[in-house]
Scaffold this motif. Sequence first.
Motif, PDB file in Angstrom:
ATOM      1  N   UNK A   1     -41.800  41.935 -75.011  1.00 54.60           N
ATOM      2  CA  UNK A   1     -41.987  43.283 -74.485  1.00 54.60           C
ATOM      3  C   UNK A   1     -43.125  43.400 -73.508  1.00 54.60           C
ATOM      4  N   UNK A   2     -43.829  42.300 -73.231  1.00 56.89           N
ATOM      5  CA  UNK A   2     -44.978  42.309 -72.330  1.00 56.89           C
ATOM      6  C   UNK A   2     -44.640  41.484 -71.096  1.00 56.89           C
ATOM      7  N   UNK A   3     -45.008  41.992 -69.943  1.00 59.85           N
ATOM      8  CA  UNK A   3     -44.750  41.264 -68.705  1.00 59.85           C
ATOM      9  C   UNK A   3     -45.469  39.922 -68.753  1.00 59.85           C
ATOM     10  N   UNK A   4     -44.749  38.823 -68.487  1.00 60.30           N
ATOM     11  CA  UNK A   4     -45.287  37.482 -68.779  1.00 60.30           C
ATOM     12  C   UNK A   4     -46.249  36.970 -67.702  1.00 60.30           C
ATOM     13  N   UNK A   5     -47.429  37.548 -67.627  1.00 57.65           N
ATOM     14  CA  UNK A   5     -48.465  37.068 -66.718  1.00 57.65           C
ATOM     15  C   UNK A   5     -49.776  36.988 -67.503  1.00 57.65           C
ATOM     16  N   UNK A   6     -50.611  36.035 -67.145  1.00 56.42           N
ATOM     17  CA  UNK A   6     -51.900  35.896 -67.797  1.00 56.42           C
ATOM     18  C   UNK A   6     -52.908  36.886 -67.221  1.00 56.42           C
ATOM     19  N   UNK A   7     -52.802  37.101 -65.909  1.00 57.98           N
ATOM     20  CA  UNK A   7     -53.672  38.086 -65.263  1.00 57.98           C
ATOM     21  C   UNK A   7     -52.827  39.315 -64.949  1.00 57.98           C
ATOM     22  N   UNK A   8     -53.165  40.424 -65.493  1.00 56.42           N
ATOM     23  CA  UNK A   8     -52.344  41.628 -65.334  1.00 56.42           C
ATOM     24  C   UNK A   8     -52.306  42.127 -63.899  1.00 56.42           C
ATOM     25  N   UNK A   9     -53.242  41.642 -63.070  1.00 58.73           N
ATOM     26  CA  UNK A   9     -53.226  42.032 -61.668  1.00 58.73           C
ATOM     27  C   UNK A   9     -52.157  41.289 -60.875  1.00 58.73           C
ATOM     28  N   UNK A  10     -51.646  40.218 -61.440  1.00 61.31           N
ATOM     29  CA  UNK A  10     -50.639  39.419 -60.750  1.00 61.31           C
ATOM     30  C   UNK A  10     -49.279  40.101 -60.839  1.00 61.31           C
ATOM     31  N   UNK A  11     -48.627  40.231 -59.688  1.00 62.34           N
ATOM     32  CA  UNK A  11     -47.297  40.842 -59.648  1.00 62.34           C
ATOM     33  C   UNK A  11     -46.234  39.774 -59.930  1.00 62.34           C
ATOM     34  N   UNK A  12     -45.260  40.139 -60.719  1.00 67.14           N
ATOM     35  CA  UNK A  12     -44.153  39.227 -61.014  1.00 67.14           C
ATOM     36  C   UNK A  12     -43.157  39.270 -59.857  1.00 67.14           C
ATOM     37  N   UNK A  13     -42.953  38.128 -59.206  1.00 66.01           N
ATOM     38  CA  UNK A  13     -42.047  38.044 -58.067  1.00 66.01           C
ATOM     39  C   UNK A  13     -40.667  37.624 -58.559  1.00 66.01           C
ATOM     40  N   UNK A  14     -39.681  38.505 -58.354  1.00 67.34           N
ATOM     41  CA  UNK A  14     -38.303  38.256 -58.783  1.00 67.34           C
ATOM     42  C   UNK A  14     -37.470  37.939 -57.552  1.00 67.34           C
ATOM     43  N   UNK A  15     -36.901  36.736 -57.525  1.00 66.54           N
ATOM     44  CA  UNK A  15     -36.018  36.323 -56.430  1.00 66.54           C
ATOM     45  C   UNK A  15     -34.573  36.607 -56.839  1.00 66.54           C
ATOM     46  N   UNK A  16     -33.818  37.285 -55.973  1.00 66.99           N
ATOM     47  CA  UNK A  16     -32.448  37.666 -56.300  1.00 66.99           C
ATOM     48  C   UNK A  16     -31.505  37.129 -55.224  1.00 66.99           C
TER      49      UNK A  16
ATOM     50  N   UNK B   6     -43.654  49.495 -60.572  1.00 66.05           N
ATOM     51  CA  UNK B   6     -44.035  49.596 -59.172  1.00 66.05           C
ATOM     52  C   UNK B   6     -44.178  48.211 -58.570  1.00 66.05           C
ATOM     53  N   UNK B   7     -44.486  48.183 -57.276  1.00 61.15           N
ATOM     54  CA  UNK B   7     -44.609  46.900 -56.595  1.00 61.15           C
ATOM     55  C   UNK B   7     -45.821  46.120 -57.088  1.00 61.15           C
ATOM     56  N   UNK B   8     -46.776  46.783 -57.705  1.00 60.31           N
ATOM     57  CA  UNK B   8     -47.912  46.063 -58.277  1.00 60.31           C
ATOM     58  C   UNK B   8     -47.502  45.256 -59.498  1.00 60.31           C
ATOM     59  N   UNK B   9     -46.420  45.634 -60.144  1.00 59.52           N
ATOM     60  CA  UNK B   9     -45.945  44.905 -61.320  1.00 59.52           C
ATOM     61  C   UNK B   9     -44.786  43.968 -60.985  1.00 59.52           C
ATOM     62  N   UNK B  10     -43.796  44.466 -60.265  1.00 55.68           N
ATOM     63  CA  UNK B  10     -42.616  43.662 -59.939  1.00 55.68           C
ATOM     64  C   UNK B  10     -42.340  43.794 -58.452  1.00 55.68           C
TER      65      UNK B  10
ATOM     66  N   UNK C  75     -47.017  56.114 -56.079  1.00 54.23           N
ATOM     67  CA  UNK C  75     -46.514  54.827 -56.553  1.00 54.23           C
ATOM     68  C   UNK C  75     -45.496  54.292 -55.557  1.00 54.23           C
ATOM     69  N   UNK C  76     -45.604  53.015 -55.246  1.00 54.39           N
ATOM     70  CA  UNK C  76     -44.714  52.366 -54.289  1.00 54.39           C
ATOM     71  C   UNK C  76     -43.823  51.376 -55.024  1.00 54.39           C
ATOM     72  N   UNK C  77     -42.564  51.334 -54.587  1.00 53.95           N
ATOM     73  CA  UNK C  77     -41.562  50.485 -55.228  1.00 53.95           C
ATOM     74  C   UNK C  77     -40.948  49.563 -54.184  1.00 53.95           C
ATOM     75  N   UNK C  78     -40.519  48.413 -54.638  1.00 52.02           N
ATOM     76  CA  UNK C  78     -39.852  47.437 -53.773  1.00 52.02           C
ATOM     77  C   UNK C  78     -38.354  47.477 -54.045  1.00 52.02           C
ATOM     78  N   UNK C  79     -37.575  47.394 -52.972  1.00 50.49           N
ATOM     79  CA  UNK C  79     -36.123  47.368 -53.110  1.00 50.49           C
ATOM     80  C   UNK C  79     -35.539  46.359 -52.136  1.00 50.49           C
TER      81      UNK C  79
END
Length: 494
Positions: A58-73, A191-195, A237-241
């Motif tokens: 249930x927690x975003x899998x990063x050690x540093x919470x400032x790091x954004x998770x980059x999802x490649x689709x 938001x884009x800061x997370x994903x 809040x800014x979002x990536x699409x």
Amino acid sequence: MSATQSRNDLKVSTELSYHKMNVLKHFLVKKLGSSTGRFANATLVRLSEFLSAGYKKGVRPVKDWRTSTLVAIDLMVYSILNVDEKNQVLTTYVWYRQSWTDEFLVWNPDDFDEVKQVSIPTANVWVPDILINEFVDVGKSPDIPYVYVTHDGLVRNYKPIQVVTACTLNIYNFPFDVQKCSLTFQSWLHTIDDINITLMRSPEELREDKSVFMNQGEWELLHILSNYKIFSVDNDDYYAEMKFHVVIRRRPLFYTVNLLLPSIFLMVMDIVGFYLPPDSGERVSFKITLLLGYSVFLIIVSDTLPATAIGTPLIGVYFVVCMALLVISLTETVLIVRLVHKQDLQPPVPHWLRYLVLERAPALFCIYKKHRLCSRLSSQDSDMDDYKDNNYGTAQCTLHHTCEIGRQHEREAALLGRALPPSRDPSSPVVSNILQEVTAIRNFLEKRDRGNEVAKEWLQVGYVLDVLLFRVYLVAVVAYSITLGTLWSVWQVA
């Protein structure tokens, strides 16, 4: 100063927690490796237990919470299942791929018999909440319960999806239409800061990839365009699409054979019908039959045409115009037949009409064969001349015969020596009656000649007007056909 101290303390505590987790995992590896039982030598079991020990999905899998998770689709279109023009819905079957790095799902392959990747249940790992904005219905997609995880933490989630999305369909160019539908992938909450989102392949490779598309249906896949965008709803809040534009084109052969060709054949037959004599009733019957046939044709094809509340396809306008042209053709035929029917009962042709139609129009429009429509009238004139000659001959013969009878009586009286007293000519009443009959016949024939002359002029007027209206009708049909053909050709090539 206190904020900086708190941030450093948090960083130190995070590193200590991560160190303790690694120590715990190494302890579990040694413990599992030395255990006995049916799972004693099961490397995958040991690896699965190692990865699941202390894992928080249930927690975003990063050690540093400032790091954004980059999802490649990535997206590959497999088939176009349905295009519902009325409800503006597109149903496609796509192969969807996404990958991201899970910093908590890492291991050393040397500790697990050189295992570099493993499949684990999707329900046991963190998965980004990336959805398609245009979703309007849940498709019948198969459930893929596993994801692949590599030793460096790369998670690959590949699955087929039946996508039922809303799409603005423009049917004006039907059946030569090209549709462009969008599939927008974005995180619904983060938001884009997370994903953040990126492409798994280059845009050029994505555009031209048709390797898995089933290219035997009604629709043809042209290309897939991609567009990355950052947007904000409330300027906070800014979002990536990532938006994929699926461009498809309809194959028009079926509709050309079943819709356009029958309509073209009926219109050609309507043009051919103008070569029937206008002074006969067969042309009216022929035109009415064509109009009824076209009406039945429109009833049959009405279910094939796409229906929307915001627009009408051009082919629908084409059918309506063709129906209007058939009605105009029938109206013109009725007017010409009425003009040339019972011409002897009509008044003489007005001088202005005779000048415009019989003198100026044939010279301007090269109409030289006016005698064709007067063939029947010429035969009637010859019949009248024969009748006139026969009647005048009969009258002359009757008069001559009466005179001969009178002279014969006189000769007989002279031979017998009888002296006839002077009296009125006994043949005088007979001759007077005959002369009256001859005069009546002559007046009748002269009146008939005048009526035939009027009829001949009206026939010529009808012929010239028929040729002029036919040429105007032909020019209108040809111009309309060329315009539509040019438009459809441009749309087909584009």
